[in-house]
Design a protein around this motif. Sequence first.
Motif, PDB file in Angstrom:
ATOM      1  N   ILE A   1       0.863  -1.180   0.000  1.00 33.78           N
ATOM      2  CA  ILE A   1       0.000   0.000   0.000  1.00 33.78           C
ATOM      3  C   ILE A   1       0.903   1.235   0.000  1.00 33.78           C
ATOM      4  CG2 ILE A   1      -1.789   1.269   1.253  1.00 33.78           C
ATOM      5  CD1 ILE A   1      -2.392  -1.435   2.718  1.00 33.78           C
ATOM      6  N   GLU A   2       0.624   2.157  -0.876  1.00 28.13           N
ATOM      7  CA  GLU A   2       1.431   3.377  -0.949  1.00 28.13           C
ATOM      8  C   GLU A   2       0.545   4.605  -0.885  1.00 28.13           C
ATOM      9  OE1 GLU A   2       3.615   2.143  -4.604  1.00 28.13           O
ATOM     10  OE2 GLU A   2       5.223   3.347  -3.702  1.00 28.13           O
ATOM     11  N   ALA A   3       0.817   5.470   0.089  1.00 27.00           N
ATOM     12  CA  ALA A   3       0.088   6.735   0.193  1.00 27.00           C
ATOM     13  C   ALA A   3       1.051   7.871  -0.128  1.00 27.00           C
ATOM     14  CB  ALA A   3      -0.478   6.902   1.601  1.00 27.00           C
ATOM     15  N   ARG A   4       0.624   8.759  -0.985  1.00 27.34           N
ATOM     16  CA  ARG A   4       1.471   9.896  -1.375  1.00 27.34           C
ATOM     17  C   ARG A   4       0.682  11.194  -1.227  1.00 27.34           C
ATOM     18  NH1 ARG A   4       4.543   7.098  -0.210  1.00 27.34           N
ATOM     19  NH2 ARG A   4       5.907   5.711  -1.366  1.00 27.34           N
ATOM     20  N   GLY A   5       1.103  12.002  -0.283  1.00 27.99           N
ATOM     21  CA  GLY A   5       0.454  13.299  -0.067  1.00 27.99           C
ATOM     22  C   GLY A   5      -1.031  13.179   0.240  1.00 27.99           C
ATOM     23  N   LEU A   6      -1.390  12.065   0.867  1.00 23.88           N
ATOM     24  CA  LEU A   6      -2.804  11.771   1.100  1.00 23.88           C
ATOM     25  C   LEU A   6      -3.421  12.746   2.117  1.00 23.88           C
ATOM     26  CD1 LEU A   6      -4.922   9.652   0.232  1.00 23.88           C
ATOM     27  CD2 LEU A   6      -4.271   8.328   2.242  1.00 23.88           C
ATOM     28  N   THR A   7      -4.476  13.410   1.684  1.00 23.15           N
ATOM     29  CA  THR A   7      -5.097  14.450   2.510  1.00 23.15           C
ATOM     30  C   THR A   7      -6.611  14.293   2.498  1.00 23.15           C
ATOM     31  OG1 THR A   7      -3.329  15.960   1.891  1.00 23.15           O
ATOM     32  CG2 THR A   7      -5.301  16.960   2.827  1.00 23.15           C
ATOM     33  N   LYS A   8      -7.216  14.468   3.665  1.00 24.89           N
ATOM     34  CA  LYS A   8      -8.674  14.493   3.724  1.00 24.89           C
ATOM     35  C   LYS A   8      -9.117  15.627   4.633  1.00 24.89           C
ATOM     36  CE  LYS A   8     -12.826  13.132   2.939  1.00 24.89           C
ATOM     37  NZ  LYS A   8     -13.409  13.080   1.581  1.00 24.89           N
ATOM     38  N   VAL A   9      -9.906  16.514   4.077  1.00 20.68           N
ATOM     39  CA  VAL A   9     -10.411  17.654   4.836  1.00 20.68           C
ATOM     40  C   VAL A   9     -11.928  17.537   4.914  1.00 20.68           C
ATOM     41  CG1 VAL A   9     -10.550  20.166   4.935  1.00 20.68           C
ATOM     42  CG2 VAL A   9      -8.511  19.078   3.985  1.00 20.68           C
ATOM     43  N   TYR A  10     -12.465  17.595   6.128  1.00 22.28           N
ATOM     44  CA  TYR A  10     -13.921  17.644   6.314  1.00 22.28           C
ATOM     45  C   TYR A  10     -14.260  19.040   6.795  1.00 22.28           C
ATOM     46  CZ  TYR A  10     -13.753  12.503   6.486  1.00 22.28           C
ATOM     47  OH  TYR A  10     -13.559  11.191   6.203  1.00 22.28           O
TER      48      TYR A  10
ATOM     49  N   ALA B   1      -8.544  15.942   8.645  1.00 21.37           N
ATOM     50  CA  ALA B   1      -8.444  14.641   9.307  1.00 21.37           C
ATOM     51  C   ALA B   1      -7.112  13.978   8.996  1.00 21.37           C
ATOM     52  CB  ALA B   1      -9.598  13.736   8.876  1.00 21.37           C
ATOM     53  N   VAL B   2      -6.686  14.087   7.744  1.00 21.38           N
ATOM     54  CA  VAL B   2      -5.415  13.509   7.325  1.00 21.38           C
ATOM     55  C   VAL B   2      -4.689  14.591   6.530  1.00 21.38           C
ATOM     56  CG1 VAL B   2      -4.289  11.687   5.994  1.00 21.38           C
ATOM     57  CG2 VAL B   2      -6.411  11.177   7.222  1.00 21.38           C
ATOM     58  N   ALA B   3      -3.441  14.902   6.961  1.00 21.44           N
ATOM     59  CA  ALA B   3      -2.757  16.071   6.406  1.00 21.44           C
ATOM     60  C   ALA B   3      -1.542  15.667   5.576  1.00 21.44           C
ATOM     61  CB  ALA B   3      -2.355  17.009   7.537  1.00 21.44           C
ATOM     62  N   GLY B   4      -1.789  15.259   4.350  1.00 21.38           N
ATOM     63  CA  GLY B   4      -0.692  15.009   3.417  1.00 21.38           C
ATOM     64  C   GLY B   4       0.288  13.944   3.859  1.00 21.38           C
ATOM     65  N   VAL B   5      -0.230  12.767   4.207  1.00 22.93           N
ATOM     66  CA  VAL B   5       0.681  11.732   4.705  1.00 22.93           C
ATOM     67  C   VAL B   5       1.306  10.925   3.560  1.00 22.93           C
ATOM     68  CG1 VAL B   5      -0.561  11.544   6.884  1.00 22.93           C
ATOM     69  CG2 VAL B   5      -1.115   9.964   5.023  1.00 22.93           C
ATOM     70  N   ASN B   6       2.525  10.483   3.793  1.00 22.25           N
ATOM     71  CA  ASN B   6       3.236   9.591   2.880  1.00 22.25           C
ATOM     72  C   ASN B   6       3.642   8.367   3.678  1.00 22.25           C
ATOM     73  OD1 ASN B   6       3.661  11.332   0.425  1.00 22.25           O
ATOM     74  ND2 ASN B   6       4.537  12.625   2.025  1.00 22.25           N
ATOM     75  N   PHE B   7       3.317   7.196   3.178  1.00 22.48           N
ATOM     76  CA  PHE B   7       3.841   5.987   3.822  1.00 22.48           C
ATOM     77  C   PHE B   7       3.709   4.821   2.851  1.00 22.48           C
ATOM     78  CE2 PHE B   7      -0.657   6.150   5.156  1.00 22.48           C
ATOM     79  CZ  PHE B   7      -1.092   4.888   4.777  1.00 22.48           C
TER      80      PHE B   7
END
Lengths: 298, 314
Positions: free
Chosen positions: B2-11, B16-22
Amino acid sequence: MSSTTLDPSRRGAHAGTGGAPAGGMSGTSTGPGPSFFRVLNSEFIKFRTLLSTLILLGCTVLVVVGFGALSAWGTGQFAEAAATDPQAAAAFAAQGGDLAVGVPTSGIAFAQLILGSLGVLLMSSEFTTGMARSTFAAVPKRIPAYAAKLLVVMVTAFVLTAASVYLAGLMALPILDNYNLNLDLASPQSVKMLLVNSLYVAAVAAIGMALGSLIRNSAGGIMSLVGLFFVAPIAFQLIPGDFFVEARKYLPGNTVEPMTAVQHVPDTLEAWQAAMVLGAWVVIPVVLAAVLLKKRDV
Amino acid sequence: MIEARGLTKVYGDKTAVAGVNFTVEAGRVTGFLGPNGAGKSTTMRMIMGLDRPTSGTVTVNGSPFARHAAPLRDVGALLDAKAVHTSRSAYNHLLAMAATHSIPKKRVHDVIEMTGLADVAKKKVGGFSLGMGQRLGIAAALLGDPQTVILDEPVNGLDPEGVVWVRNLVKYLASEGRTVFLSSHLMSEMAVTADHLIVIGRGRIIADAPIQDIITGKGQIRTRVRTDQPDRLMHLLAGDGVSVELQENELLEVTGLDPRRIARAALDSHVMIYELTPLQASLEEAYMELTKDEVEYHSLITTGAAAPVQSGGN
């Protein structure tokens, strides 16, 4: 080869390469994915495995058949009164001929309420119970699941209404016969009444499902449905002004009469116009719900 | 993988999720640790294509989940205990899920057996305990025999025997070369289950390292040093991956160097030190710091109800 076990020996080959980059493993699926037919099968399983759904379907049959019998009895009483009372005779002469043919579909108003609510519930309960997360994880494209659900509820509503109306007709025959009234279930008008009303109930179920998908709340969805089919016609009648008189004709609940009338009644829509109006009432919310379902978070 | 790149979720106005990479690698258990509300579930829902990222991407085996030809056969997820219609039986729920991918009935029976639900499979899910709901969720996740397994708080509500069962199950799945990603807010649970740990707080990744490194605090080691020649010692200790901070007049805080090597460097250069104190792994402190801000949670700790959280703490 079995692709569906958790047998270590099968995955043994992977274990050795456990630390290897997973890039080479992309496209790991070793079996079929969600085709429309499979999703339809899944939605049908979901449909038939809820007791509440089966109860609502049973209620629909009971209500349509029950009202058919009651209506036959009432029509007979009317005919009997017409034989002795000149006032009643005049009224009966004016509309009595059509009464018998309308007997089998006299419970449609309730069938549409029950099956429309069922349409709402099938979709809203997905969201209220959290089931939607399972559904749309299995079918991430979402629209196939929505379309399959829509097909299941519309076909069920059509078939069940048609069967109930026919059954209501069969129940009404001996009662009407008792009052020397004739009803021919195979006459073109009877067949037309059966088909149009069944299609209409299927349309109401589709509108219900669209409302359930848009509102995602059972009570809110059913209240909107009741508002549209039961409150709006009355409200439009009470509010003075030509606009509401005209607008009333375009409410979905007022499209059945023009479609089943033996001849065009003045100041109502033509049959084809009514069909178009009902079609629009189905297509617009159904498409809007599909677009938003695809877009919104689950 | 699983690869997350700059993953962001704003409600609305809440991020909720601020630009995560992992990256979650195959063949090991990757823990996703964070206090409640840190963004774990949101991240997992985005992996499963249920929530749309505000920006950034997340892929499973190279493509977004929704693009997989047979999603359930590639990725199985427990996102929520009881993501199930409460009036349907467990068996019928699994049967309906299986039907979407033509998964045979035998497999449905297999996962029911595997998760210990045989006795209650024909009962309505509405009457299930939280633990049984979790087992059903895990059964659903395993239905397609997926290469990637995502479990959100799988041990919540399980009895001790169930906790051990989940622990062994995820280790077994990883040993088969599968990608296993599970979240928890319990550091102690992660310490015994995960091989690799990603720590999230307030929507940001705080740490991403092998569990051993995190437990021993390697790379995170901080040591308090008192010396009468702070400038000289700072100069001696400087190097890659080492940071030295002058905190008070004669007090230094050294990060990234173990106490033995600090003492050796001081001895070799005849610098006197009069205090050498290893400090706790900073990650855990940072983690406790995060959880402390949640008032409800804090009150639980003070009553001792959440004692396991502190088991590895200071």
